[in-house]
Design an enzyme around this catalytic site. Sequence first.
Site, PDB file in Angstrom:
ATOM      1  N   GLY A 205       0.848  -1.325  -0.061  1.00 24.64           N
ATOM      2  CA  GLY A 205      -0.034   0.148  -0.011  1.00 24.64           C
ATOM      3  C   GLY A 205       0.925   1.337  -0.109  1.00 24.64           C
ATOM      4  N   PRO A 206       0.113   2.467  -0.029  1.00 28.40           N
ATOM      5  CA  PRO A 206       0.886   3.879  -0.196  1.00 28.40           C
ATOM      6  C   PRO A 206       1.665   3.945   1.104  1.00 28.40           C
ATOM      7  CG  PRO A 206      -1.390   4.061  -1.076  1.00 28.40           C
ATOM      8  CD  PRO A 206      -1.332   2.615  -0.611  1.00 28.40           C
ATOM      9  N   THR A 209      -0.154   4.494   5.069  1.00 33.94           N
ATOM     10  CA  THR A 209      -1.550   3.912   5.217  1.00 33.94           C
ATOM     11  C   THR A 209      -1.730   2.881   6.574  1.00 33.94           C
ATOM     12  OG1 THR A 209      -0.746   2.230   3.778  1.00 33.94           O
ATOM     13  CG2 THR A 209      -2.172   4.118   3.026  1.00 33.94           C
ATOM     14  N   LYS A 211       0.829   0.123   7.289  1.00 38.72           N
ATOM     15  CA  LYS A 211       1.362  -1.026   7.275  1.00 38.72           C
ATOM     16  C   LYS A 211       2.082  -1.647   8.580  1.00 38.72           C
ATOM     17  CE  LYS A 211       3.379  -0.047   3.414  1.00 38.72           C
ATOM     18  NZ  LYS A 211       2.938   1.177   3.378  1.00 38.72           N
ATOM     19  N   GLU A 427      -9.346  32.797  -8.329  1.00 39.58           N
ATOM     20  CA  GLU A 427      -9.911  31.688  -7.704  1.00 39.58           C
ATOM     21  C   GLU A 427     -11.589  32.004  -7.891  1.00 39.58           C
ATOM     22  OE1 GLU A 427      -8.202  29.391  -6.299  1.00 39.58           O
ATOM     23  OE2 GLU A 427      -6.367  30.612  -6.706  1.00 39.58           O
ATOM     24  N   HIS A 430     -12.114  29.731 -11.071  1.00 38.10           N
ATOM     25  CA  HIS A 430     -12.434  28.223 -10.539  1.00 38.10           C
ATOM     26  C   HIS A 430     -13.643  27.946 -10.282  1.00 38.10           C
ATOM     27  CE1 HIS A 430      -8.283  27.277 -11.604  1.00 38.10           C
ATOM     28  NE2 HIS A 430      -7.803  27.987 -10.561  1.00 38.10           N
ATOM     29  N   ASP A 503      -2.203  24.623 -12.227  1.00 40.20           N
ATOM     30  CA  ASP A 503      -3.577  24.144 -12.768  1.00 40.20           C
ATOM     31  C   ASP A 503      -3.285  23.656 -14.377  1.00 40.20           C
ATOM     32  OD1 ASP A 503      -4.763  25.466 -10.811  1.00 40.20           O
ATOM     33  OD2 ASP A 503      -5.177  27.209 -11.731  1.00 40.20           O
TER      34      ASP A 503
END
Length: 603
Positions: A205-206, A209, A211, A427, A430, A503
Amino acid sequence: MNEVKRPKKPLIFYYAIALIILLVLNLFTVPWLAQRQVQEVDYGTFIQMAEDQDLGLVEVQETENQIVFTNKDQTAIYKTGMLPDPDLTQRLNDSGAQFSGQIIEQANPIISFLISWVLPIVIFIAIGQYMSKKLMQRAGGPNAMSFGKSNAKVYVKSSEGIKFSDVAGEDEAKENLSEIVDYLHNPNKYKEVGAAMPKGILLVGPPGTGKTMLAKAVAGESNVPFFSMSGSEFVEMFVGMGAAKVRDLFKQAKEKAPCIVFIDEIDAIGKKREGNISGNDEREQTLNQLLTEMDGFEENSGVIILAATNRPESLDPALTRPGRFDRRVPVELPDLQGRAEILKVHAKKVKIAGDVDFEKVARMASGASGAELANIVNEAALRAVRAGRKSVTQADLEESIEVVIAGYQKKNAILTDKEKLIVAYHETGHALVAALQTHSAPVQKITIVPRTSGALGYTMQVDEGNHYLMSQEELENKIATLTGGRAAEELVFHSASTGASNDIEQATKLARAMITRYGMSEDFDMVALETVNNQYLGGDASLACSAETQTKIDQQVVELVKEQHQKALQLLQENRRKLDEISKYLYEKETITGDEFMAVLNA
């Protein structure tokens, strides 16, 4: 501040020091010790020994006004002062003594042996010990020379350890691991059916997380010895030492079976073996020994292997096959419910106000790992302390999410009025494009306060619930939302600024993924043109197509982004009055919530 380290001295420096010490001993210490063996007698004794013909060697030292002489057997050295004696020469001739230019003052045989042999050996041993200590420090500490011995930490049952109740958001992983703990507690229940526990369980897993925390929970729940070791600890500077450590680890584990062995970051020694011919590779020998110990000719019963990695694709296929690692347990990023449970677990360690909505905080922290959620709670507690409060409020948690995502507010960053107005329109562009499109996440917050991450402002969108799939229309709307900031600048100021760099990067990456990985292109249909490497460590992608196809991909990416850019520009043109109204409101307030934004939009 950078630490200034003293330069390391070469080995010749220490040899020079040893040589100087020996020279000093020869020049001063040895004569001094030998001189202490000379017996001082009166002149009458000298005359008597001459008459008795008991003189051996005689040296008359007129400059020091003394006579040094030995007995007949030359086993002792004597000295006496000189007196006026005209018959001295004749008396010495009659005694049979031998005249010498210099008498070698012989020391006691034991003292001579100690000085000549023992003392130099002791000095060289001391210097060798000092140099070996220096070498061990350079090679990795006091354990660097403990060849073949594993440094595995052994944990025993403790009432204060981590339990499964302390780990939230990973129910499937806990279920898999709790089965192992139950087998260790009640093995007969499984043996009656003929079931055998997996020899190895691989946690993937990343980062962040949980482990390692799950492995600690297994150690806290089980009543058996638990060996913990990192994969990098098997890597030694001498060939064969890593394999010896593996043998020693499993030897200890078999002696204490049933037990659990946990190897963290196993990819340090379990990488794929390449085709190069190098029979002296330390890492490959260590891996071969690990493969043999896990599933070799000798039965390895009672030892269960737990391993964790965030690079499963780099592991050797012989290591991940059934019989060695029979079960792979994914420890993925938590979903909405998992994030809420993780926040509640970490919130037990701090004082929380009664009006905190963990579900709302979990929605705002979309995509956060367990470690990041723990950091969010801690940042909220620190913010409460800075404000002088005794408990953590909802505002503390929401602000801590922004701290983790975008950094702290830059209080010393002063924008000019024009820059502040440009950021406000950017902003608002967006947020307005997102609100005017369907299938877009609602706007949660808009701010133009600069952050330490470099962002001059940002728009936060929060999904209402779990979102596992995204349609082509949703992805296109997201690209349009990303281009909305630049579109607003072009519409109002008729120019572009550098504020849209992030962006542009995200929009390009998303458009390329749509074409190369998601099959959302009419020309390429469902053909994979890109492969993802290290899916848990950033997910770097590499193209797997010809140069001509890459050119077509680039053209389609440009067309897709340009199309959504024009779409965002058209939406803002049609709602120019709302764009100006919300931008001026944001310019005055600097930070507005999603409710305030919708209120102005719908007014």
